[in-house]
Structure formats: C-alpha cells, structure tokens
Design a protein around this motif. Sequence first.
Motif, mmCIF file in Angstrom:
data_model
loop_
_atom_site.group_PDB
_atom_site.id
_atom_site.type_symbol
_atom_site.label_atom_id
_atom_site.label_comp_id
_atom_site.label_asym_id
_atom_site.label_seq_id
_atom_site.Cartn_x
_atom_site.Cartn_y
_atom_site.Cartn_z
ATOM 1 N N SER A 102 -8.103 -9.113 -0.934
ATOM 2 C CA SER A 102 -7.578 -8.123 -1.874
ATOM 3 C C SER A 102 -6.382 -7.373 -1.275
ATOM 4 C CB SER A 102 -8.709 -7.156 -2.256
ATOM 5 O OG SER A 102 -8.329 -6.363 -3.343
ATOM 6 N N MET A 103 -6.451 -7.073 0.007
ATOM 7 C CA MET A 103 -5.313 -6.416 0.681
ATOM 8 C C MET A 103 -4.076 -7.305 0.668
ATOM 9 S SD MET A 103 -5.778 -3.357 1.550
ATOM 10 C CE MET A 103 -4.631 -2.839 2.810
ATOM 11 N N ALA A 104 -4.312 -8.625 0.725
ATOM 12 C CA ALA A 104 -3.184 -9.570 0.705
ATOM 13 C C ALA A 104 -2.627 -9.747 -0.705
ATOM 14 C CB ALA A 104 -3.628 -10.909 1.280
ATOM 15 N N GLY A 105 -3.192 -9.029 -1.674
ATOM 16 C CA GLY A 105 -2.679 -9.084 -3.040
ATOM 17 C C GLY A 105 -3.197 -10.260 -3.842
ATOM 18 N N ARG A 106 -4.278 -10.870 -3.343
ATOM 19 C CA ARG A 106 -4.852 -11.996 -4.077
ATOM 20 C C ARG A 106 -5.914 -11.521 -5.067
ATOM 21 N NH1 ARG A 106 -5.949 -14.045 1.572
ATOM 22 N NH2 ARG A 106 -3.850 -14.633 2.183
ATOM 23 N N PHE A 107 -6.007 -12.219 -6.173
ATOM 24 C CA PHE A 107 -7.174 -12.104 -7.042
ATOM 25 C C PHE A 107 -8.350 -12.677 -6.249
ATOM 26 C CE2 PHE A 107 -10.279 -13.344 -10.076
ATOM 27 C CZ PHE A 107 -10.087 -12.596 -11.214
ATOM 28 N N VAL A 108 -9.505 -11.980 -6.237
ATOM 29 C CA VAL A 108 -10.639 -12.464 -5.442
ATOM 30 C C VAL A 108 -11.740 -13.019 -6.337
ATOM 31 C CG1 VAL A 108 -12.205 -11.980 -3.541
ATOM 32 C CG2 VAL A 108 -10.161 -10.557 -3.840
ATOM 33 N N LEU A 109 -12.024 -14.303 -6.186
ATOM 34 C CA LEU A 109 -13.120 -14.953 -6.901
ATOM 35 C C LEU A 109 -14.258 -15.180 -5.918
ATOM 36 C CD1 LEU A 109 -14.497 -16.587 -9.190
ATOM 37 C CD2 LEU A 109 -13.171 -18.582 -8.404
ATOM 38 N N THR A 110 -15.421 -14.589 -6.182
ATOM 39 C CA THR A 110 -16.585 -14.814 -5.326
ATOM 40 C C THR A 110 -17.645 -15.574 -6.099
ATOM 41 O OG1 THR A 110 -16.123 -12.741 -4.156
ATOM 42 C CG2 THR A 110 -18.294 -13.733 -3.813
ATOM 43 N N GLY A 311 -21.004 -21.552 -16.129
ATOM 44 C CA GLY A 311 -20.393 -20.722 -15.080
ATOM 45 C C GLY A 311 -18.928 -21.051 -14.873
ATOM 46 N N CYS A 312 -18.614 -22.339 -14.826
ATOM 47 C CA CYS A 312 -17.212 -22.765 -14.666
ATOM 48 C C CYS A 312 -16.358 -22.267 -15.829
ATOM 49 C CB CYS A 312 -17.122 -24.284 -14.588
ATOM 50 S SG CYS A 312 -17.838 -25.001 -13.097
ATOM 51 N N SER A 313 -16.937 -22.330 -17.009
ATOM 52 C CA SER A 313 -16.206 -21.909 -18.203
ATOM 53 C C SER A 313 -15.870 -20.412 -18.162
ATOM 54 C CB SER A 313 -17.062 -22.242 -19.427
ATOM 55 O OG SER A 313 -16.446 -21.803 -20.598
ATOM 56 N N ILE A 314 -16.851 -19.604 -17.756
ATOM 57 C CA ILE A 314 -16.620 -18.158 -17.640
ATOM 58 C C ILE A 314 -15.485 -17.877 -16.652
ATOM 59 C CG2 ILE A 314 -17.647 -15.965 -16.855
ATOM 60 C CD1 ILE A 314 -19.035 -16.898 -19.387
ATOM 61 N N VAL A 315 -15.522 -18.560 -15.516
ATOM 62 C CA VAL A 315 -14.492 -18.330 -14.486
ATOM 63 C C VAL A 315 -13.113 -18.703 -15.026
ATOM 64 C CG1 VAL A 315 -13.641 -19.044 -12.206
ATOM 65 C CG2 VAL A 315 -16.088 -18.591 -12.544
ATOM 66 N N ARG A 316 -13.017 -19.876 -15.645
ATOM 67 C CA ARG A 316 -11.710 -20.299 -16.172
ATOM 68 C C ARG A 316 -11.193 -19.327 -17.221
ATOM 69 N NH1 ARG A 316 -13.977 -25.397 -16.706
ATOM 70 N NH2 ARG A 316 -13.895 -25.041 -18.955
ATOM 71 N N CYS A 317 -12.078 -18.852 -18.080
ATOM 72 C CA CYS A 317 -11.657 -17.896 -19.110
ATOM 73 C C CYS A 317 -11.166 -16.594 -18.484
ATOM 74 C CB CYS A 317 -12.810 -17.604 -20.069
ATOM 75 S SG CYS A 317 -13.165 -18.978 -21.179
ATOM 76 N N ALA A 318 -11.864 -16.126 -17.450
ATOM 77 C CA ALA A 318 -11.474 -14.863 -16.803
ATOM 78 C C ALA A 318 -10.133 -14.999 -16.088
ATOM 79 C CB ALA A 318 -12.546 -14.414 -15.817
ATOM 80 N N LEU A 319 -9.785 -16.242 -15.755
ATOM 81 C CA LEU A 319 -8.515 -16.478 -15.067
ATOM 82 C C LEU A 319 -7.406 -16.872 -16.040
ATOM 83 C CD1 LEU A 319 -9.930 -18.025 -11.829
ATOM 84 C CD2 LEU A 319 -8.638 -15.908 -12.022
ATOM 85 N N GLY A 320 -7.698 -16.753 -17.328
ATOM 86 C CA GLY A 320 -6.648 -16.886 -18.322
ATOM 87 C C GLY A 320 -6.474 -18.265 -18.917
ATOM 88 N N ASP A 321 -7.346 -19.185 -18.601
ATOM 89 C CA ASP A 321 -7.191 -20.579 -19.040
ATOM 90 C C ASP A 321 -7.044 -20.711 -20.546
ATOM 91 O OD1 ASP A 321 -7.110 -23.352 -18.943
ATOM 92 O OD2 ASP A 321 -9.295 -23.571 -18.921
ATOM 93 N N THR A 322 -7.842 -19.950 -21.289
ATOM 94 C CA THR A 322 -7.894 -20.168 -22.731
ATOM 95 C C THR A 322 -6.944 -19.255 -23.504
ATOM 96 O OG1 THR A 322 -9.853 -18.775 -22.664
ATOM 97 C CG2 THR A 322 -10.211 -21.146 -22.785
ATOM 98 N N LEU A 323 -6.202 -18.428 -22.797
ATOM 99 C CA LEU A 323 -5.215 -17.592 -23.498
ATOM 100 C C LEU A 323 -3.959 -18.423 -23.753
ATOM 101 C CD1 LEU A 323 -5.488 -14.336 -21.352
ATOM 102 C CD2 LEU A 323 -6.604 -14.805 -23.537
#
Length: 324
Positions: A102-110, A311-323
């Motif tokens: 997060s300090m490096a300015g990355r989006f963090v996916l856990t 789970g994969c679908s939720i992650v992709r959606c949160a990262l903007g895939d479906t917009l």
Amino acid sequence: MTSAPTLQPKFLPTRNQLGVVAVGFSGGQCKPGVDAAPMALIEAGLIDQLKEELEFNVTYDGQVHAYTEAIPTEDPDYRNMKKPRAVSAVTNALSQQVYEHSMAGRFVLTLGGDHSIAIGTISGTAKATRERLGRDIAVIWVDAHADINTPESSGSGNIHGMPVAFLTGLAKEDKEDTFGWLRDEHRISVKKLVYIGLRDVDRGEKKILRDNGIKAFSMHDIDRYGIGKVMDQALGWIGSDTPIHLSFDIDALDPQWAPSTGTAVRGGLTLREGDFIAECVAETGSLIALDLVEVNPSLETEGASETVRAGCSIVRCALGDTLL
Ligand SMILES: NC(=[NH2+])NCCC[C@H](N)C(=O)O
Ligand SMILES: [Mn+2]
Ligand SMILES: [Mn+2]
C-alpha cells in the motif's frame, strides 16, 4: 472482456499496479481447508486473468504464506479466544506485507484464509493510507456475519468472528503477542464502517452495532430497497472522498452460489448481487484494497469449483473488469 478498467483511481498513483498476498491460514476458526483457497483461486486462473485481461502489473511473491515460522507452539486459550497467539502473529506479519504494498501505491488484493486475516490487511492499509495520504480509510464489510464480537461477547471463541472488534478498538489487549501490536494508526473508526449482507448476527453483536451507531445493511434491507438503493446509501454514507478497503466474505453469497464455506447461511446474496456490490465500489475510483476470504474448497466439495468461480468473479468485478 478484454478492455482494462477505464477509471483513474483517486487514491493510487497509477491505475494498474496490483500487489497480491496469498494467505493460507485457517487458525481463526476450527475447520481445516480454508487455507487451500488461495491456491484454488490462483489455479482457477485468477492472477493470470488480472495480468492478461485486466492488464494489471502484478507484484506477487509466488508464495501462499502460512507463516509457520511465526506460529508459536504454546497457544492456550486466552480471554476465551482460541489460538490467540497464532492469529496475532500471522496478522501482524500480514499487516506489514500489506502495508508495504500500500505504501508503494499498489492496490492490495489479499486472498484468504479465514476472516481473521482482515486484522492484518485492514491494519496495514489503514496505517499506510495515513502515512501516504494523511487520510483515514473506510471499510465496506460484505458478509452474512458482523464479525464484531469481543473476546467476551463471542460464543465460539473463534477469532474470525472478532476482527472488526479489534480493528475498531472495541476490543483491546495489552499483551504484545496477543494483538497488543495493534496501535491507533492501525485502527479504523466505527463511523467509517459499513456492512452489507448481514443475516446471522449474534445478540451481543447486535448490541455493539446499535450502541456504536454502526451503519449496516442486512438482507432485509436488500429485499426492501433493492441492491441498487442499498449501494447508493452505503457509498453515500462513506462519501466520495475517502479511500475504501473492501473486505468480502464469500459467505455473504447464498450457499446456492458459494456452498464451500465454513459458516454458510441460507438467504444470502445472489452471485449477481455480489458482483454488483463489487462493481459499485470499483466505480467510485476510491477502492484501494480487497480481501476475499472464507472460501473452503474441502467443504461441500461438489460445489467447490462453483465457489471458487464465484470468488474469482467478485475479485474481477472489484477490479473493474465488468465496467464499460
Ligand atoms: N468470518 C466468519 N465466517 N465469521 C463467522 C462468525 C460466526 C459467529 N458470529 C462467531 O462469532 O463465531
Ligand atoms: Mn461470514
Ligand atoms: Mn466474515
């Protein structure tokens, strides 16, 4: 779906830097198998999709962390908590990893792991966002459960039912090896916390939610207003100028879509409602981190691949895939 998300994130220096942390930890609850979820998600192609289809520049150490070196051999129950020192040690180590991304300015996916790991992820982004931007984060907690028991209010003693209490300071402990490492800079305000999807909240937790004026949208609210209005209200509560950490427990979805999870509760979100929540948060441009937790491929095994796919679908959606 080949186009990268079009939105420039508000609180990240670039739109395509992603840090991934895989956490194979199950000690916040009693059922083995949730530690296998990160590998199952990765083997289903999640990270490859993020790189290739969503054009993320991924920083991932290639490991599923079990933090075995940090886990103490002696770990008796303490204040009614099961495996307190193990959960504390793992979340402390995770907090530092997430903080660095997060300090490096990355989006963090856990990728979890049981929901106790949110003590590590949210404390890490809360601290980094204060240092990097001088701002407090908001948390959107999507779950069938509130996970806000204190050690004393918990009936189970499982720490995956307590992360929000520790993160908000409603539960505190001085002992360094039992969450004493959590300081003010790691904590979040109860005013910047919003729940979505609740339907199995313990009596003690209901009192905590009420006494602290915590914003919560239950399945009842979703039935009454629809997911669209609920998301408008949830995001309105946070405001458009706040970095958001989304913590998504797969058991928020109805077991029809995600049966392989440790504490399944009927009457949950449809897969589409789950994806919609993730899309709405992505659309704000304020999302800085996402946790995906509680997938347990060794339970209800005939539905395991369906659960992983959800789970994969939720992650992709949160990262903007479906917009668009
Ligand atoms: N992350 C979860 N799935 N939490 C379930 C918690 C269940 C129950 N409220 C407890 O405290 O034990
Ligand atoms: Mn849950
Ligand atoms: Mn949870």
